[in-house]
Design a protein around this motif. Structure first.
Motif, short mmCIF file in Angstrom:
data_model
loop_
_atom_site.label_atom_id
_atom_site.label_comp_id
_atom_site.label_asym_id
_atom_site.label_seq_id
_atom_site.Cartn_x
_atom_site.Cartn_y
_atom_site.Cartn_z
N ILE A 103 0.83 -1.20 0.00
CA ILE A 103 0.00 0.00 0.00
C ILE A 103 0.87 1.25 0.00
O ILE A 103 0.58 2.23 -0.70
CB ILE A 103 -0.95 -0.02 1.21
CG1 ILE A 103 -2.03 -1.08 1.01
CG2 ILE A 103 -1.57 1.35 1.45
CD1 ILE A 103 -2.87 -1.33 2.24
N THR A 104 1.95 1.22 0.79
CA THR A 104 2.88 2.34 0.81
C THR A 104 3.46 2.61 -0.56
O THR A 104 3.53 3.76 -1.02
CB THR A 104 4.01 2.07 1.81
OG1 THR A 104 3.48 1.95 3.12
CG2 THR A 104 5.04 3.19 1.80
N PHE A 105 3.90 1.54 -1.23
CA PHE A 105 4.47 1.70 -2.57
C PHE A 105 3.47 2.34 -3.53
O PHE A 105 3.79 3.30 -4.24
CB PHE A 105 4.92 0.35 -3.12
CG PHE A 105 5.31 0.39 -4.57
CD1 PHE A 105 6.56 0.85 -4.96
CD2 PHE A 105 4.40 0.02 -5.56
CE1 PHE A 105 6.91 0.93 -6.30
CE2 PHE A 105 4.75 0.09 -6.90
CZ PHE A 105 6.00 0.54 -7.27
N LEU A 106 2.26 1.80 -3.56
CA LEU A 106 1.27 2.30 -4.50
C LEU A 106 0.90 3.75 -4.20
O LEU A 106 0.72 4.56 -5.12
CB LEU A 106 0.02 1.42 -4.47
CG LEU A 106 -1.06 1.75 -5.50
CD1 LEU A 106 -0.51 1.62 -6.92
CD2 LEU A 106 -2.27 0.84 -5.31
N THR A 107 0.79 4.09 -2.92
CA THR A 107 0.47 5.47 -2.54
C THR A 107 1.50 6.44 -3.10
O THR A 107 1.16 7.47 -3.71
CB THR A 107 0.42 5.60 -1.01
OG1 THR A 107 -0.60 4.74 -0.49
CG2 THR A 107 0.12 7.03 -0.59
N GLU A 108 2.77 6.14 -2.90
CA GLU A 108 3.83 7.05 -3.35
C GLU A 108 4.01 7.00 -4.86
O GLU A 108 4.29 8.03 -5.49
CB GLU A 108 5.14 6.69 -2.64
CG GLU A 108 5.07 6.71 -1.12
CD GLU A 108 4.89 8.12 -0.56
OE1 GLU A 108 4.97 9.10 -1.34
OE2 GLU A 108 4.67 8.24 0.65
N PHE A 109 3.85 5.82 -5.44
CA PHE A 109 3.97 5.68 -6.89
C PHE A 109 2.97 6.58 -7.61
O PHE A 109 3.32 7.29 -8.56
CB PHE A 109 3.73 4.21 -7.26
CG PHE A 109 3.74 3.93 -8.74
CD1 PHE A 109 4.94 3.70 -9.41
CD2 PHE A 109 2.56 3.85 -9.45
CE1 PHE A 109 4.95 3.43 -10.78
CE2 PHE A 109 2.56 3.59 -10.81
CZ PHE A 109 3.75 3.37 -11.48
N LEU A 110 1.73 6.57 -7.14
CA LEU A 110 0.70 7.39 -7.76
C LEU A 110 0.88 8.87 -7.45
O LEU A 110 0.70 9.73 -8.33
CB LEU A 110 -0.68 6.91 -7.31
CG LEU A 110 -1.10 5.51 -7.78
CD1 LEU A 110 -2.45 5.14 -7.21
CD2 LEU A 110 -1.11 5.43 -9.31
N ALA A 111 1.23 9.19 -6.21
CA ALA A 111 1.40 10.60 -5.83
C ALA A 111 2.48 11.27 -6.65
O ALA A 111 2.30 12.36 -7.21
CB ALA A 111 1.69 10.72 -4.34
N ARG A 148 10.02 0.24 5.26
CA ARG A 148 8.90 1.03 4.75
C ARG A 148 9.41 2.22 3.95
O ARG A 148 8.86 2.57 2.89
CB ARG A 148 8.02 1.49 5.91
CG ARG A 148 6.69 2.14 5.50
CD ARG A 148 6.82 3.63 5.24
NE ARG A 148 7.04 4.37 6.46
CZ ARG A 148 7.58 5.58 6.50
NH1 ARG A 148 7.99 6.17 5.39
NH2 ARG A 148 7.76 6.19 7.64
N ASN A 149 10.48 2.84 4.43
CA ASN A 149 11.03 3.98 3.71
C ASN A 149 11.64 3.57 2.37
O ASN A 149 11.53 4.31 1.39
CB ASN A 149 12.10 4.67 4.57
CG ASN A 149 12.30 6.11 4.17
OD1 ASN A 149 11.43 6.94 4.38
ND2 ASN A 149 13.45 6.41 3.57
N SER A 150 12.26 2.39 2.31
CA SER A 150 12.75 1.89 1.03
C SER A 150 11.59 1.71 0.05
O SER A 150 11.69 2.06 -1.13
CB SER A 150 13.46 0.55 1.23
OG SER A 150 14.73 0.72 1.79
N THR A 151 10.48 1.18 0.56
CA THR A 151 9.29 1.02 -0.27
C THR A 151 8.75 2.37 -0.72
O THR A 151 8.34 2.55 -1.87
CB THR A 151 8.21 0.25 0.51
OG1 THR A 151 8.75 -0.97 1.00
CG2 THR A 151 7.03 -0.07 -0.38
N THR A 152 8.75 3.33 0.21
CA THR A 152 8.32 4.69 -0.11
C THR A 152 9.17 5.28 -1.23
O THR A 152 8.65 5.81 -2.23
CB THR A 152 8.41 5.58 1.13
OG1 THR A 152 7.48 5.12 2.11
CG2 THR A 152 8.10 7.03 0.79
#
Length: 391
Positions: free
Chosen positions: A218-226, A339-343
Motif C-alpha cells: 500500500i505504501t508503494f502504490l500510494t507514493e507511486f501514484l502521488a 517502509r522507507n525503502s518502499t516509499t
C-alpha cells in the motif's frame, strides 16, 4: 479528547520532529513547478528531467534499511542531525552545479539525508507515544508535511522566475534545524542487540507477515501514484496552458486537502480502524485521478487535486500507525526503514513510469494514464475495504 490522546505541543520532542518534518518537502514539491524551466536550462528531454525527482530517491531505496540500522546503533538524534545537514548542505550546493551530471550526483546523495530524516522522525514518534496519541502525533506530522508541501510549490514557482537555481538555495534552511535537533532532542533509548545485516534480517523477520507486507505494498502504490501523477504528470500536462505559479497553486490545493485530512486522522482513529481509513484514502485518490484525466477545466482540476490530496492525508498516518503497532519496539527502526525503502521505490518509479509511458516510445499520453491510475486506486480501495471487514 483526553490529554493522553492529544498532541503534546509543548514537548520538545514533538517540536524537533515537526521542525525536521517541515523541511522534508523541500525535496520535491519545491522544485516540481520548476521542472519545465530546469528542462529548458539544460536542454533536456522530459524523461531526463524526471531524473531530478527519481534520482533523489534512488539511493534511499537501497540504503534506507542500513540507515535504520544506524538509527538503532547510533541513536535517533545523531542520525537525524546528520540527515538534516546532508540534506541542507548538498541541496544548497546544487544551485552552483556546473552541469546536469553534477546536479544528479548531488541529488542522489542528498536523498540519503532525506531517508535519515523520514526514518528517524517516525521512529522517534513510535518510541515516544502509544495508541491513539501515536496516531494523533503521526497525523499532525503528516499535516505539517502537507502544509509545507502546499507552501513550497508556490515558493518554488516564484523562485524559478529568478533563476532555475534559486529554489535550491532554500535547502540551506535545514542547517539551523539540525542545530535545533542537536540541542533540543533527548536521545531515546534504543536497542543495540543487533549488528549489521543481522539487525536487518531481524527486522525482515519481524515484519514478514501478510498484514505488514500488505502495508508495504500500500505504501508503494500510494507514493507511486502521488509522485507519478501529482508531482510529475500534472506539471507537464498543464505547462502549455498554465504558468509555473498556477501549477504550484494546484499542487497547493492537493497539499491543503492532505493537511486537513491528516490533522483529523487522530480523531477519526477513535471510530475507524486504520485499514478502513486506508480504503477511504484510496477512494479519494481514484476519484481525483479520474476527474483530472477527464478535463483541464481549472475548477475541475482544483477539485481533483483536493480529492487526491485528501486521500493521501488519510493514507500516510494510517499506514504508519498500523505498521508501528504490528512490530515490536526492537524491530521498529528496521521495519520503518524497510517502509522507507518502499516509499522511495514508489517515488522513484512513479515519475519514470508515467513519463515513459506517456512519451514518444509508448505514446499513451497522460490522460489515459490518469484514467488507469484512477481505476487501480478504486480497485485497491475495494480490496482493502473487503479485507478490513473480514479481519
Amino acid at each position: 479528547m483526553a490529554a493522553t490522546e492529544g498532541v503534546p505541543w509543548r514537548s520538545r520532542t514533538v517540536q524537533v520532529v515537526l521542525c525536521s518534518t517541515a523541511v522534508a518537502p523541500l525535496g520535491v514539491p519545491l522544485i516540481s513547478p520548476a521542472l519545465p524551466a530546469f528542462r529548458d536550462a539544460f536542454s533536456l528531454t522530459e524523461a531526463q528531467t524526471s531524473l531530478l525527482v527519481s534520482g533523489y530517491f534512488l539511493v534511499g531505496i537501497v540504503l534506507s534499511p542500513f540507515v535504520g540500522i544506524l538509527v538503532d546503533r547510533l541513536g535517533r538524534r545523531r542520525v537525524l542531525v546528520a540527515g538534516l545537514l546532508t540534506f541542507g548542505v548538498l541541496g544548497g550546493a546544487i544551485a552552483f552545479a556546473p552541469s546536469f551530471e553534477v546536479v544528479i550526483a548531488l541529488r542522489v546523495v542528498q536523498g540519503t539525508g532525506a531517508a535519515a530524516i523520514f526514518i528517524a522522525t517516525v521512529t522517534i514518534i513510535g518510541d515516544t507515544f502509544e495508541g491513539v496519541q501515536r496516531t494523533a502525533v503521526l497525523g499532525v506530522n503528516v499535516a505539517v508535511l502537507s502544509a509545507m508541501a502546499a507552501l513550497f510549490p508556490v515558493v518554488g514557482g516564484l523562485l524559478v522566475g529568478i533563476s532555475w537555481s534559486a529554489p535550491f538555495l532554500a535547502y540551506l534552511v535545514a542547517v539551523p534545524v539540525a542545530l535545533f535537533a542537536f540541542l533540543g532532542l533527548d536521545e531515546a533509548p534504543h536497542s543495540n542487540a543487533g549488528y549489521g545485516l543481522s539487525a536487518l534480517a531481524d527486522a525482515v523477520v519481524g515484519i514478514a507477515t501478510p498484514g505488514t507486507l500488505a502495508l508495504l505494498c500500500i505504501t508503494f502504490l500510494t507514493e507511486f501514484l502521488a509522485f507519478g501523477v501529482v508531482f510529475t504528470t500534472l506539471p507537464f500536462l498543464l505547462a502549455p496552458v498554465l504558468t509555473a505559479v498556477l501549477i504550484g497553486l494546484l499542487i497547493l490545493a492537493a497539499e491543503v486537502a492532505s493537511m486537513a485530512a491528516a490533522a483529523t486522522s487522530g480523531r477519526l482513529a477513535r471510530r475507524f480502524s486504520p485499514m478502513q481509513l486506508v480504503a477511504v484514502g484510496f477512494v479519494g485518490y481514484g476519484s481525483g485521478f479520474l476527474l483530472l484525466g477527464a478535463s483541464s477545466w481549472l475548477p475541475l482540476v482544483v477539485l481533483s487535486m483536493g480529492l487526491a490530496g485528501g486521500g493521501i492525508g488519510l493514507l500516510l498516518p494510517s499506514v504508519d500507525a498500523a505498521l508501528t503497532a504490528r512490530v515490536r519496539p526492537e524491530h521498529r527502526a528496521g521495519a520503518l526503514s524497510l517502509r522507507n525503502s518502499t516509499t522511495f521505490l514508489g517515488r522513484f518509479a512513479g515519475p519514470i513510469t508515467f513519463v515513459g509511458l506517456a512519451g514518444p516510445v509508448a505514446g499513451l499520453g497522460y490522460r489515459p494514464l490518469l484514467f488507469g491510475a484512477g481505476v487501480v486506486a478504486l480497485c485497491v480501495a475495494g480490496l482493502v475495504a473487503l479485507g478490513s471487514r473480514r479481519a
